[in-house]
Design a protein around this motif. Structure first.
Motif, PDB file in Angstrom:
ATOM      1  N   LEU A  41       0.823  -1.204   0.000  1.00 23.32           N
ATOM      2  CA  LEU A  41       0.000   0.000   0.000  1.00 23.32           C
ATOM      3  C   LEU A  41       0.861   1.260   0.000  1.00 23.32           C
ATOM      4  CD1 LEU A  41      -2.882   1.122   0.148  1.00 23.32           C
ATOM      5  CD2 LEU A  41      -2.701   1.019   2.632  1.00 23.32           C
ATOM      6  N   THR A  42       1.898   1.273   0.821  1.00 26.62           N
ATOM      7  CA  THR A  42       2.812   2.416   0.860  1.00 26.62           C
ATOM      8  C   THR A  42       3.504   2.593  -0.485  1.00 26.62           C
ATOM      9  OG1 THR A  42       3.170   2.026   3.207  1.00 26.62           O
ATOM     10  CG2 THR A  42       4.782   3.411   2.085  1.00 26.62           C
ATOM     11  N   SER A  43       3.938   1.503  -1.067  1.00 28.88           N
ATOM     12  CA  SER A  43       4.596   1.547  -2.372  1.00 28.88           C
ATOM     13  C   SER A  43       3.653   2.084  -3.448  1.00 28.88           C
ATOM     14  CB  SER A  43       5.089   0.150  -2.737  1.00 28.88           C
ATOM     15  OG  SER A  43       5.660   0.143  -4.008  1.00 28.88           O
ATOM     16  N   MET A  44       2.419   1.641  -3.431  1.00 27.36           N
ATOM     17  CA  MET A  44       1.436   2.116  -4.412  1.00 27.36           C
ATOM     18  C   MET A  44       1.151   3.599  -4.233  1.00 27.36           C
ATOM     19  SD  MET A  44      -1.348  -0.890  -4.679  1.00 27.36           S
ATOM     20  CE  MET A  44      -0.908  -2.548  -5.107  1.00 27.36           C
ATOM     21  N   ARG A  45       1.070   4.064  -2.999  1.00 26.31           N
ATOM     22  CA  ARG A  45       0.838   5.496  -2.766  1.00 26.31           C
ATOM     23  C   ARG A  45       1.986   6.324  -3.324  1.00 26.31           C
ATOM     24  NH1 ARG A  45      -1.443   4.921   3.348  1.00 26.31           N
ATOM     25  NH2 ARG A  45      -3.608   4.544   2.784  1.00 26.31           N
ATOM     26  N   THR A  46       3.210   5.855  -3.139  1.00 28.65           N
ATOM     27  CA  THR A  46       4.384   6.550  -3.679  1.00 28.65           C
ATOM     28  C   THR A  46       4.334   6.568  -5.204  1.00 28.65           C
ATOM     29  OG1 THR A  46       5.690   5.857  -1.774  1.00 28.65           O
ATOM     30  CG2 THR A  46       6.906   6.584  -3.716  1.00 28.65           C
ATOM     31  N   THR A  47       3.996   5.430  -5.799  1.00 28.65           N
ATOM     32  CA  THR A  47       3.914   5.339  -7.257  1.00 28.65           C
ATOM     33  C   THR A  47       2.843   6.266  -7.807  1.00 28.65           C
ATOM     34  OG1 THR A  47       4.653   3.033  -7.176  1.00 28.65           O
ATOM     35  CG2 THR A  47       3.556   3.745  -9.186  1.00 28.65           C
ATOM     36  N   VAL A  48       1.703   6.318  -7.156  1.00 30.28           N
ATOM     37  CA  VAL A  48       0.619   7.196  -7.600  1.00 30.28           C
ATOM     38  C   VAL A  48       1.066   8.656  -7.528  1.00 30.28           C
ATOM     39  CG1 VAL A  48      -1.682   8.057  -6.998  1.00 30.28           C
ATOM     40  CG2 VAL A  48      -1.260   5.602  -7.118  1.00 30.28           C
ATOM     41  N   GLN A  50       4.118   9.820  -7.717  1.00 27.01           N
ATOM     42  CA  GLN A  50       5.095  10.048  -8.786  1.00 27.01           C
ATOM     43  C   GLN A  50       4.411  10.124 -10.144  1.00 27.01           C
ATOM     44  OE1 GLN A  50       7.705   6.711  -8.135  1.00 27.01           O
ATOM     45  NE2 GLN A  50       9.007   7.834  -6.710  1.00 27.01           N
ATOM     46  N   ASP A  51       3.419   9.264 -10.363  1.00 27.31           N
ATOM     47  CA  ASP A  51       2.696   9.277 -11.636  1.00 27.31           C
ATOM     48  C   ASP A  51       1.906  10.566 -11.815  1.00 27.31           C
ATOM     49  OD1 ASP A  51       3.747   6.812 -12.230  1.00 27.31           O
ATOM     50  OD2 ASP A  51       1.891   5.681 -11.826  1.00 27.31           O
ATOM     51  N   LYS A  52       1.337  11.084 -10.726  1.00 25.58           N
ATOM     52  CA  LYS A  52       0.614  12.363 -10.804  1.00 25.58           C
ATOM     53  C   LYS A  52       1.575  13.495 -11.180  1.00 25.58           C
ATOM     54  CE  LYS A  52      -3.235  11.532  -7.641  1.00 25.58           C
ATOM     55  NZ  LYS A  52      -3.841  11.885  -6.335  1.00 25.58           N
ATOM     56  N   LEU A  54       4.391  13.175 -12.829  1.00 29.99           N
ATOM     57  CA  LEU A  54       4.761  12.969 -14.222  1.00 29.99           C
ATOM     58  C   LEU A  54       3.650  13.436 -15.158  1.00 29.99           C
ATOM     59  CD1 LEU A  54       6.740  11.831 -16.326  1.00 29.99           C
ATOM     60  CD2 LEU A  54       5.666   9.593 -15.989  1.00 29.99           C
ATOM     61  N   LEU A  55       2.412  13.158 -14.799  1.00 28.49           N
ATOM     62  CA  LEU A  55       1.287  13.588 -15.620  1.00 28.49           C
ATOM     63  C   LEU A  55       1.216  15.108 -15.710  1.00 28.49           C
ATOM     64  CD1 LEU A  55      -1.241  12.891 -17.253  1.00 28.49           C
ATOM     65  CD2 LEU A  55      -2.509  12.884 -15.094  1.00 28.49           C
ATOM     66  N   LEU A  56       1.426  15.790 -14.598  1.00 29.34           N
ATOM     67  CA  LEU A  56       1.419  17.253 -14.622  1.00 29.34           C
ATOM     68  C   LEU A  56       2.516  17.782 -15.528  1.00 29.34           C
ATOM     69  CD1 LEU A  56       0.765  18.079 -10.853  1.00 29.34           C
ATOM     70  CD2 LEU A  56      -0.789  18.425 -12.785  1.00 29.34           C
ATOM     71  N   TRP A  57       3.712  17.178 -15.436  1.00 31.49           N
ATOM     72  CA  TRP A  57       4.820  17.614 -16.288  1.00 31.49           C
ATOM     73  C   TRP A  57       4.494  17.349 -17.753  1.00 31.49           C
ATOM     74  CZ3 TRP A  57       7.905  15.009 -19.753  1.00 31.49           C
ATOM     75  CH2 TRP A  57       8.960  15.743 -20.273  1.00 31.49           C
ATOM     76  N   MET A  58       3.910  16.181 -18.043  1.00 33.72           N
ATOM     77  CA  MET A  58       3.574  15.843 -19.425  1.00 33.72           C
ATOM     78  C   MET A  58       2.506  16.779 -19.981  1.00 33.72           C
ATOM     79  SD  MET A  58       3.733  11.681 -19.313  1.00 33.72           S
ATOM     80  CE  MET A  58       3.349  11.430 -21.026  1.00 33.72           C
ATOM     81  N   ASP A  59       1.552  17.173 -19.144  1.00 35.68           N
ATOM     82  CA  ASP A  59       0.537  18.119 -19.592  1.00 35.68           C
ATOM     83  C   ASP A  59       1.160  19.456 -19.965  1.00 35.68           C
ATOM     84  OD1 ASP A  59      -1.600  16.382 -19.396  1.00 35.68           O
ATOM     85  OD2 ASP A  59      -2.189  17.058 -17.395  1.00 35.68           O
ATOM     86  N   SER A  60       2.074  19.948 -19.126  1.00 34.57           N
ATOM     87  CA  SER A  60       2.714  21.224 -19.441  1.00 34.57           C
ATOM     88  C   SER A  60       3.608  21.100 -20.667  1.00 34.57           C
ATOM     89  CB  SER A  60       3.498  21.755 -18.240  1.00 34.57           C
ATOM     90  OG  SER A  60       4.639  20.971 -18.001  1.00 34.57           O
ATOM     91  N   ALA A  61       4.304  19.971 -20.802  1.00 35.92           N
ATOM     92  CA  ALA A  61       5.146  19.763 -21.986  1.00 35.92           C
ATOM     93  C   ALA A  61       4.289  19.673 -23.240  1.00 35.92           C
ATOM     94  CB  ALA A  61       5.985  18.504 -21.817  1.00 35.92           C
TER      95      ALA A  61
END
Length: 162
Positions: A41-48, A50-52, A54-61
């Motif tokens: 669960l902790t690992s998944m929260r960290t991954t989520v 990080q993915d959020k 990355l998504l914000l960066w990809m949206d701006s890019a």
């Protein structure tokens, strides 16, 4: 086999064995079931998270790419015969000229350029300039950091856009 042993124990010893077994059982349950679930669960929260990010960066890019595409690039296409000459003149006329170690034409439409201790920002500006002015783009780039001041060893394979 266990029954005679159990019957031979005094009441106090039976309670102690039961309590000890219960404690060991709870410990094993926690270590074998609860801890792995908590870790996952902790690992998944960290991954989520990080993915959020990355998504914000990809949206701006993506927005930046759309703006650049909307601006239009007025490149003067370079034919395969002029590729080596154009890349050589462009590299040798800019601030990265003293860092070019070799310039080799591989085929009719690719050129390898190797740099020694070149400023990374200067290298990227040169690549953007080649793309915008001549339609020459990087096909492959290999970069290794030389120091903490932004200098890199670089090998770039360039190709004509058309």
């Amino acid at each position: 086999m266990m029954q005679p042993w159990w019957d031979s124990l005094a009441e106090r010893e039976k309670r102690l064995v039961l309590i000890g077994g219960l404690v060991v059982g709870i410990f094993l349950f926690c270590m074998l079931v609860v801890a792995p679930i908590h870790h996952a669960l902790t690992s998944m929260r960290t991954t989520v998270a990080q993915d959020k990010e990355l998504l914000l960066w990809m949206d701006s890019a993506s927005q930046q790419i759309k703006q650049l595409q909307g601006a239009g690039i007025n490149a003067k296409p370079v034919n395969a015969q002029m590729l080596l000459t154009t890349v050589d003149q462009s590299a040798r006329s800019g601030p990265i000229s003293h860092n070019v170690t070799s310039l080799t034409q591989n085929s009719n439409n690719t050129v390898d350029v190797k740099f020694n201790s070149v400023d990374f920002d200067g290298l990227t500006e040169w690549l953007v300039n080649l793309r915008e002015r001549y339609g020459i783009q990087a096909k492959q780039i290999s970069v290794a950091r030389v120091n903490d001041r932004g200098s890199v060893q670089a090998s770039v394979t360039l190709e004509t856009g058309g």
